[in-house]
Motif scaffolding. Structure first.
Motif, PDB file in Angstrom:
ATOM      1  N   VAL A  81       2.320   7.911   4.715  1.00  0.00           N
ATOM      2  CA  VAL A  81       3.567   7.475   5.332  1.00  0.00           C
ATOM      3  C   VAL A  81       3.434   7.490   6.848  1.00  0.00           C
ATOM      4  N   VAL A  82       3.951   6.451   7.490  1.00  0.00           N
ATOM      5  CA  VAL A  82       3.924   6.370   8.948  1.00  0.00           C
ATOM      6  C   VAL A  82       5.192   6.954   9.549  1.00  0.00           C
ATOM      7  N   ALA A  83       6.265   7.035   8.775  1.00  0.00           N
ATOM      8  CA  ALA A  83       7.565   7.526   9.233  1.00  0.00           C
ATOM      9  C   ALA A  83       8.136   6.655  10.337  1.00  0.00           C
ATOM     10  N   ALA A  84       7.992   5.376  10.188  1.00  0.00           N
ATOM     11  CA  ALA A  84       8.599   4.379  11.060  1.00  0.00           C
ATOM     12  C   ALA A  84       8.572   3.071  10.290  1.00  0.00           C
ATOM     13  N   PHE A  85       9.294   2.065  10.779  1.00  0.00           N
ATOM     14  CA  PHE A  85       9.352   0.828  10.015  1.00  0.00           C
ATOM     15  C   PHE A  85       8.160  -0.063  10.354  1.00  0.00           C
ATOM     16  N   VAL A  86       6.966   0.430  10.014  1.00  0.00           N
ATOM     17  CA  VAL A  86       5.728  -0.325  10.123  1.00  0.00           C
ATOM     18  C   VAL A  86       4.893   0.009   8.897  1.00  0.00           C
ATOM     19  N   PRO A  87       3.956  -0.861   8.509  1.00  0.00           N
ATOM     20  CA  PRO A  87       3.156  -0.588   7.319  1.00  0.00           C
ATOM     21  C   PRO A  87       2.278   0.647   7.494  1.00  0.00           C
ATOM     22  N   GLY A  88       2.032   1.347   6.399  1.00  0.00           N
ATOM     23  CA  GLY A  88       1.085   2.442   6.403  1.00  0.00           C
ATOM     24  C   GLY A  88      -0.319   1.943   6.116  1.00  0.00           C
ATOM     25  N   SER A  89      -1.251   2.860   5.923  1.00  0.00           N
ATOM     26  CA  SER A  89      -2.625   2.482   5.626  1.00  0.00           C
ATOM     27  C   SER A  89      -2.713   1.928   4.199  1.00  0.00           C
ATOM     28  N   PRO A  90      -3.588   0.940   3.980  1.00  0.00           N
ATOM     29  CA  PRO A  90      -3.745   0.389   2.628  1.00  0.00           C
ATOM     30  C   PRO A  90      -4.193   1.464   1.636  1.00  0.00           C
ATOM     31  N   ARG A  91      -3.684   1.368   0.425  1.00  0.00           N
ATOM     32  CA  ARG A  91      -4.062   2.309  -0.623  1.00  0.00           C
ATOM     33  C   ARG A  91      -4.552   1.534  -1.833  1.00  0.00           C
ATOM     34  N   ASP A  92      -5.771   1.871  -2.306  1.00  0.00           N
ATOM     35  CA  ASP A  92      -6.374   1.140  -3.417  1.00  0.00           C
ATOM     36  C   ASP A  92      -5.500   1.225  -4.668  1.00  0.00           C
ATOM     37  N   GLY A  93      -5.412   0.108  -5.377  1.00  0.00           N
ATOM     38  CA  GLY A  93      -4.687   0.085  -6.628  1.00  0.00           C
ATOM     39  C   GLY A  93      -3.180   0.059  -6.490  1.00  0.00           C
ATOM     40  N   THR A  94      -2.682  -0.134  -5.276  1.00  0.00           N
ATOM     41  CA  THR A  94      -1.239  -0.162  -5.052  1.00  0.00           C
ATOM     42  C   THR A  94      -0.821  -1.521  -4.498  1.00  0.00           C
ATOM     43  N   VAL A  95       0.467  -1.768  -4.535  1.00  0.00           N
ATOM     44  CA  VAL A  95       1.054  -2.965  -3.936  1.00  0.00           C
ATOM     45  C   VAL A  95       2.084  -2.504  -2.911  1.00  0.00           C
ATOM     46  N   ASP A  96       1.946  -2.961  -1.682  1.00  0.00           N
ATOM     47  CA  ASP A  96       2.829  -2.530  -0.606  1.00  0.00           C
ATOM     48  C   ASP A  96       3.747  -3.677  -0.202  1.00  0.00           C
ATOM     49  N   LEU A  97       5.024  -3.546  -0.542  1.00  0.00           N
ATOM     50  CA  LEU A  97       6.029  -4.539  -0.150  1.00  0.00           C
ATOM     51  C   LEU A  97       7.002  -3.954   0.869  1.00  0.00           C
ATOM     52  N   THR A  98       6.546  -2.988   1.654  1.00  0.00           N
ATOM     53  CA  THR A  98       7.412  -2.424   2.688  1.00  0.00           C
ATOM     54  C   THR A  98       7.444  -3.291   3.939  1.00  0.00           C
ATOM     55  N   TYR A  99       6.518  -4.215   4.069  1.00  0.00           N
ATOM     56  CA  TYR A  99       6.476  -5.044   5.272  1.00  0.00           C
ATOM     57  C   TYR A  99       6.509  -6.520   4.892  1.00  0.00           C
ATOM     58  N   ALA A 100       6.974  -7.343   5.820  1.00  0.00           N
ATOM     59  CA  ALA A 100       7.086  -8.786   5.584  1.00  0.00           C
ATOM     60  C   ALA A 100       6.246  -9.517   6.616  1.00  0.00           C
ATOM     61  N   SER A 101       4.928  -9.468   6.427  1.00  0.00           N
ATOM     62  CA  SER A 101       4.007 -10.125   7.350  1.00  0.00           C
ATOM     63  C   SER A 101       2.881 -10.769   6.551  1.00  0.00           C
ATOM     64  N   PRO A 102       2.642 -12.067   6.739  1.00  0.00           N
ATOM     65  CA  PRO A 102       1.570 -12.732   6.003  1.00  0.00           C
ATOM     66  C   PRO A 102       0.197 -12.322   6.526  1.00  0.00           C
ATOM     67  N   SER A 103      -0.817 -12.564   5.723  1.00  0.00           N
ATOM     68  CA  SER A 103      -2.189 -12.339   6.173  1.00  0.00           C
ATOM     69  C   SER A 103      -2.562 -13.376   7.221  1.00  0.00           C
ATOM     70  N   GLY A 104      -3.590 -13.056   8.004  1.00  0.00           N
ATOM     71  CA  GLY A 104      -4.008 -13.955   9.072  1.00  0.00           C
ATOM     72  C   GLY A 104      -4.819 -15.135   8.552  1.00  0.00           C
ATOM     73  N   PRO A 105      -4.547 -16.344   9.029  1.00  0.00           N
ATOM     74  CA  PRO A 105      -5.305 -17.519   8.593  1.00  0.00           C
ATOM     75  C   PRO A 105      -6.641 -17.622   9.334  1.00  0.00           C
ATOM     76  N   PRO A 106      -7.575 -18.438   8.842  1.00  0.00           N
ATOM     77  CA  PRO A 106      -8.875 -18.605   9.519  1.00  0.00           C
ATOM     78  C   PRO A 106      -8.745 -19.096  10.955  1.00  0.00           C
ATOM     79  N   GLU A 107      -7.641 -19.786  11.253  1.00  0.00           N
ATOM     80  CA  GLU A 107      -7.458 -20.312  12.606  1.00  0.00           C
ATOM     81  C   GLU A 107      -7.447 -19.214  13.669  1.00  0.00           C
TER      82      GLU A 107
END
Length: 474
Positions: A81-107
């Protein structure tokens, strides 16, 4: 917390509520919790109930106590937990829907490669550009002008993301004790920034499903401005986070006219303006600043949602005299802005319209898949289909707590944000924000985990039996 948020088993739901306040940053880590007797009296519960809730928090690592000295919030070891409204560190085998940010495109990688090629031309200089590189400011001004808001380079200040633009605008306009209107629900970090500034947060209900022609949100804003005499209004006119609501052209004109007439500065957050999923004609959504007189509206924007949140480049549009004050304060904090990031942003802005075609197509597919799956698997939930943005704002069945669902979801490896994180007080506990920024297989997996979590929450908590009235703490 409020008495209305608690239901049997009361001690358990109280512990869950306090834990969520710590996990999403509304209660600071290391902050002192109210004395057991004080909290029991405020909530109208027994002291034994509070003692039991505090004991559960301590056992799970969310609190610590010293006999006779009180209880403080803490974070459990390896909680992620980061204890703020930002994503925490990725955790294997989990799905994190606490943040609304797309992945970065190749561009993005291509833009940075081009930026490194251009960098040698700037190396002979000192590297400081308090207001941002002139080339980047010119591109932002050109893009705003193309949307119907004539803008000069001098009216644009480059910042480290829209967040810094919003913070700078607040420091320039709002003083401690000033009132600030915010749509309700709203982006949580905006409320956090306002409270840090010492402002009085004045929530104004904004319901995207409200019928047109009833006065609606503009009338509510005007009434709140008349009654509270605020200094500023923070608004998201396009695809508001979390509701996806959009102000019509008529609503934009009414909002700006009424607030300007009452001496209220409007801060328009346009971070999501490029993410229209059902229509692409910008004439249908003119910038808020284009429908009012000069100086009536400040505009914040960035590339974080339309491109990638890892690219920390944003901007603030306003009168040059105000931007100079914002730039001076920012320079004292961090000196200047990263040059390579700005060069990459120039490249990305040159190609943005073409890149947005693919981004909107993917988001549209992900939105529709998530909406359809939720409506099929959780038919008692209200699942709207927003016209743009990055998330759904779902209403849970009456009596279902998003705090209970969120806690149950963690046991299934699904991480969510409680609905109340997007409100003031304990509002919106019967809502969940569900971003559709993940790939389709991940979203479908998340829905199945959510179905199991909702069933667990129903079995564990049951329907609330307490009234909707009572004392409120904080």
């Amino acid at each position: 917390m409020g008495r209305a948020t608690l239901h049997p088993p009361v001690a358990a739901t109280l512990a869950v509520g306090l834990r969520q306040l710590v996990a999403d940053g509304r209660l600071p880590v290391g902050g002192r919790l109210p004395a057991e007797r004080e909290l029991a009296a405020a909530l109208g519960v027994s002291r034994v109930t509070v003692t039991s809730a505090y004991r559960r928090l301590r056992e799970d690592g969310w609190a610590r106590s010293r006999t006779g000295a009180g209880t403080w919030t803490s974070l459990p070891d390896r909680s992620g937990v980061v204890a703020a409204f930002v994503p925490g560190s990725p955790r294997d085998g989990t799905v994190d829907l606490t943040y609304a940010s797309p992945s970065g495109p190749p561009e993005v990688a291509e833009a940075y490669a081009a930026a490194l090629e251009a960098l040698p031309h700037l190396l002979p200089g000192h590297g400081y550009a308090a207001g941002g590189l002139a080339d980047l400011r010119a591109r932002v001004a050109e893009r705003m002008t193309g949307r119907g808001l004539p803008t000069t380079t001098e009216q644009v200040l480059v910042t480290t993301g829209a967040s810094a633009a919003i913070s700078g605008a607040l420091r320039a306009v709002v003083r401690r004790g000033d009132g600030v209107l915010v749509e309700h629900p709203t982006w949580p970090n905006a409320v956090d920034k306002l409270r840090a500034q010492g402002a009085r947060v004045v929530p104004v209900p904004r319901d995207p499903a409200a019928p047109q022609g009833t006065g609606g949100f503009p009338a509510a804003l005007d009434r709140a401005a008349r009654e509270t005499a605020p200094a500023l209004a923070y608004l998201v006119p396009d695809f508001a986070n979390p509701t996806g609501a959009v102000l019509t052209v008529d609503e934009r004109r009414r909002v700006v006219a009424s607030l300007h007439g009452r001496g209220v500065v409007v801060l328009a957050d346009e971070t999501l303006a490029d993410l229209a999923l059902d229509e692409d004609d910008p004439a249908l959504r003119p910038p808020l600043a284009s429908v009012g007189p000069d100086g009536a509206v400040l505009t914040a924007g960035s590339l974080s949602k339309s491109v990638w949140a890892g690219l920390r480049v944003g901007w603030l549009r306003g009168e040059p005299s105000l931007l100079a004050r914002v730039a001076a304060a920012a320079t004292r904090e961090h000196g200047s802005l990263p040059v390579v990031d700005q060069l990459a942003a120039c490249v990305l802005l040159d190609r943005l319209d073409d890149a947005l075609v693919g981004r909107r197509e993917r988001l549209r597919e992900q939105r529709d898949v998530l909406v359809d799956a939720l409506r099929e698997r959780l038919p008692t939930w209200e699942v709207p289909r927003p016209p743009g943005g990055l998330s759904l704002w779902c209403r849970l069945p009456r009596g279902t707590s998003s705090s209970a669902v969120t806690e149950a979801a963690e046991r299934h490896g699904l991480f969510l944000s409680t609905g109340s994180r997007f409100g003031v007080g304990h509002a919106f506990d019967e809502h969940l924000r569900l971003p559709f920024t993940q790939p389709v297989p991940v979203l479908l997996d998340a829905v199945e985990r959510l179905v199991r979590a909702a069933a667990d929450a129903d079995r564990a908590w049951g329907a609330p039996t307490t009234s909707r009235t009572g004392a409120v703490l904080g």
